[in-house]
Enzyme design. Sequence first.
Site, PDB file in Angstrom:
ATOM      1  N   THR A 244      10.190  -7.886 -12.080  1.00 56.81           N
ATOM      2  CA  THR A 244       9.556  -9.196 -12.215  1.00 56.81           C
ATOM      3  C   THR A 244       8.483  -9.372 -11.144  1.00 56.81           C
ATOM      4  OG1 THR A 244      11.544 -10.109 -13.191  1.00 56.81           O
ATOM      5  CG2 THR A 244       9.981 -11.689 -12.253  1.00 56.81           C
TER       6      THR A 244
ATOM      7  N   GLY B 161       0.824  -1.206   0.000  1.00 57.44           N
ATOM      8  CA  GLY B 161       0.000   0.000   0.000  1.00 57.44           C
ATOM      9  C   GLY B 161       0.859   1.258   0.000  1.00 57.44           C
TER      10      GLY B 161
ATOM     11  N   GLN C 253      -7.565   0.431   4.139  1.00 58.40           N
ATOM     12  CA  GLN C 253      -8.424  -0.104   5.205  1.00 58.40           C
ATOM     13  C   GLN C 253      -9.796  -0.505   4.677  1.00 58.40           C
ATOM     14  OE1 GLN C 253      -7.846  -0.754   8.513  1.00 58.40           O
ATOM     15  NE2 GLN C 253      -5.711  -0.205   8.241  1.00 58.40           N
TER      16      GLN C 253
ATOM     17  N   ASN D 216      -7.418   4.523   9.256  1.00 56.69           N
ATOM     18  CA  ASN D 216      -6.875   3.318   9.874  1.00 56.69           C
ATOM     19  C   ASN D 216      -6.899   3.352  11.402  1.00 56.69           C
ATOM     20  OD1 ASN D 216      -4.871   5.315   8.859  1.00 56.69           O
ATOM     21  ND2 ASN D 216      -3.486   4.195  10.186  1.00 56.69           N
TER      22      ASN D 216
ATOM     23  N   SER E  91      -3.940  -2.961  -0.324  1.00 62.07           N
ATOM     24  CA  SER E  91      -2.833  -3.804   0.115  1.00 62.07           C
ATOM     25  C   SER E  91      -3.384  -5.143   0.598  1.00 62.07           C
ATOM     26  CB  SER E  91      -2.078  -3.092   1.243  1.00 62.07           C
ATOM     27  OG  SER E  91      -1.065  -3.937   1.751  1.00 62.07           O
ATOM     28  N   ALA E  92      -2.806  -6.249   0.070  1.00 64.95           N
ATOM     29  CA  ALA E  92      -3.369  -7.580   0.327  1.00 64.95           C
ATOM     30  C   ALA E  92      -3.366  -7.971   1.801  1.00 64.95           C
ATOM     31  CB  ALA E  92      -2.586  -8.621  -0.488  1.00 64.95           C
ATOM     32  N   HIS E  93      -2.340  -7.556   2.550  1.00 69.46           N
ATOM     33  CA  HIS E  93      -2.233  -8.071   3.930  1.00 69.46           C
ATOM     34  C   HIS E  93      -3.254  -7.469   4.887  1.00 69.46           C
ATOM     35  CE1 HIS E  93       0.010  -4.917   6.326  1.00 69.46           C
ATOM     36  NE2 HIS E  93       0.316  -4.487   5.120  1.00 69.46           N
TER      37      HIS E  93
ATOM     38  N   CYS F 250       1.773   2.110  13.099  1.00 69.82           N
ATOM     39  CA  CYS F 250       2.826   2.896  12.464  1.00 69.82           C
ATOM     40  C   CYS F 250       3.389   3.928  13.416  1.00 69.82           C
ATOM     41  CB  CYS F 250       2.279   3.585  11.226  1.00 69.82           C
ATOM     42  SG  CYS F 250       1.289   2.471  10.272  1.00 69.82           S
TER      43      CYS F 250
HETATM   44  C1  LIG Z   1      -1.513  -0.331   6.309  1.00 71.24           C
HETATM   45  C2  LIG Z   1      -1.844   0.934   5.608  1.00 71.24           C
HETATM   46  C3  LIG Z   1      -1.000   1.448   4.605  1.00 71.24           C
HETATM   47  C4  LIG Z   1       0.312   0.807   4.260  1.00 71.24           C
HETATM   48  O1  LIG Z   1       0.137  -0.412   3.581  1.00 71.24           O
HETATM   49  P1  LIG Z   1       1.392  -1.410   3.495  1.00 71.24           P
HETATM   50  O2  LIG Z   1       0.946  -2.463   2.542  1.00 71.24           O
HETATM   51  O3  LIG Z   1       1.607  -1.929   4.870  1.00 71.24           O
HETATM   52  O4  LIG Z   1       2.536  -0.626   2.976  1.00 71.24           O
HETATM   53  C5  LIG Z   1      -1.376   2.605   3.963  1.00 71.24           C
HETATM   54  N1  LIG Z   1      -2.523   3.224   4.261  1.00 71.24           N
HETATM   55  C6  LIG Z   1      -3.368   2.761   5.211  1.00 71.24           C
HETATM   56  C7  LIG Z   1      -4.641   3.497   5.492  1.00 71.24           C
HETATM   57  C8  LIG Z   1      -3.060   1.602   5.919  1.00 71.24           C
HETATM   58  O5  LIG Z   1      -3.878   1.164   6.868  1.00 71.24           O
END
Ligand SMILES: *Cc1c(COP(=O)(O)O)cnc(C)c1O
Length: 390
Positions: free
Chosen positions: A239, A72, A181, A153, A201-203, A327
């Site tokens: 890649t 992300g 989020q 977040n 972001s996948a995680h 963070c």
């Molecule tokens: C977690 C988060 C990010 C960062 O994503 P990453 O994949 O961990 O770099 C950015 N913006 C928000 C709102 C998030 O919650």
Amino acid sequence: MNQVIYLDNAATTPVNEEVLKEMLPWYAEFYGNPSSHYSIGYETKEAIDKAREQVAKALNCQPNEVYFTSCGTESDNWAIKGSAFQLAPKGKKHLITSSIEHHAVLHSMKALEKQGFEVTYLPVDSKGVVSPADLQAAIRPDTALVSIMMANNEIGTIEPIAELGAICREKGVWFHTDAVQAAGTIPIDVQAMNIDMLSLSAHKFNGPKGCGVLYIRKGVLPLNHLDGGGQEHRRRAGTENIAGIVGLGKALEMAVSHLDEKAAHQKQLRDYVVNRILTNISDTRLNGDPENRLPGNANISFLALEGETILLDLDMHGICCSTGSACNSDSLDPSHVLLAIGLPHEIAHGTMRFSFGPQNTMKDAETLCDVLEKIIPQRRAMSPIWNTLK
Ligand SMILES: *Cc1c(COP(=O)(O)O)cnc(C)c1O
């Protein structure tokens, strides 16, 4: 580690087992380079194409508007810096964002300020909402980009993205939203919401770490982020992280197809915790918008305590959560988000974020409340601030 209760799903989530199963063959069994012109390269290319279609379907865009990135943070950096550098030669050196963005956005803006760009930080109201009228008034002829997050977040507030997007569209200004989020948690439609660029972001939705997306609407052209080979429609070289991309596509497809179910479950746990804490523990408050918030987010302040103390106490009981934001965990300053919604320092300091995921149970929510009802009065009894106030 045995039996932790994980209530920090806004920081990251465990990979869903079905997602993991789909990812595994793409490491050692199907390892071809998707840019290679032979069968084992084509196989991986097809896997990426499929994931691109899964993402496109989830966002309501075209597959060729989906660009895979490493996270992300990268997506946010690309949208913001790429737009700024692309439009600066046309005299557009002004950007607009909100004061409650993730650091991936705020620090990108700060980096641009050091290079001579000008940034307007829109305030938010006491619930954390950006006002469309404020945005309307802030846009100038030299505005290159507006970047406002879809959902916060820390406090979970959902922003009026469709309305903000409509203002940008009407003024001809590119509009980016950090939906990290929101994706896989609330409905997203980039057409209906007038979005030009969107990060995910996948995680954050039970997919793997190390894989993100930047959606870029056709005709919107931020400067290429990584120069090199021809990957990602020649705009983001390198890649591909095939297993990660496969996992992202599958995780997003699963989250979106069970969106209502997932939200109802998260909301049930969240509402239980919020009601019980606000009822049974005195001098507590829920931060953010009470209605218009992410279904899994509870952000609660405990007067006269330090968040770090509560965090360690909960950890001793096997409960993982966070003070405001992961963070910010290496900093003792109160969160910029809590200060932006007007919380005084002494309340902001004692703030905890509990974030629920599909894998959490009602038992988790009950245990959290049992433990808080025990430790908060104990800690307050030892707190000099509490004793001065009471
Ligand atoms: C977690 C988060 C990010 C960062 O994503 P990453 O994949 O961990 O770099 C950015 N913006 C928000 C709102 C998030 O919650």
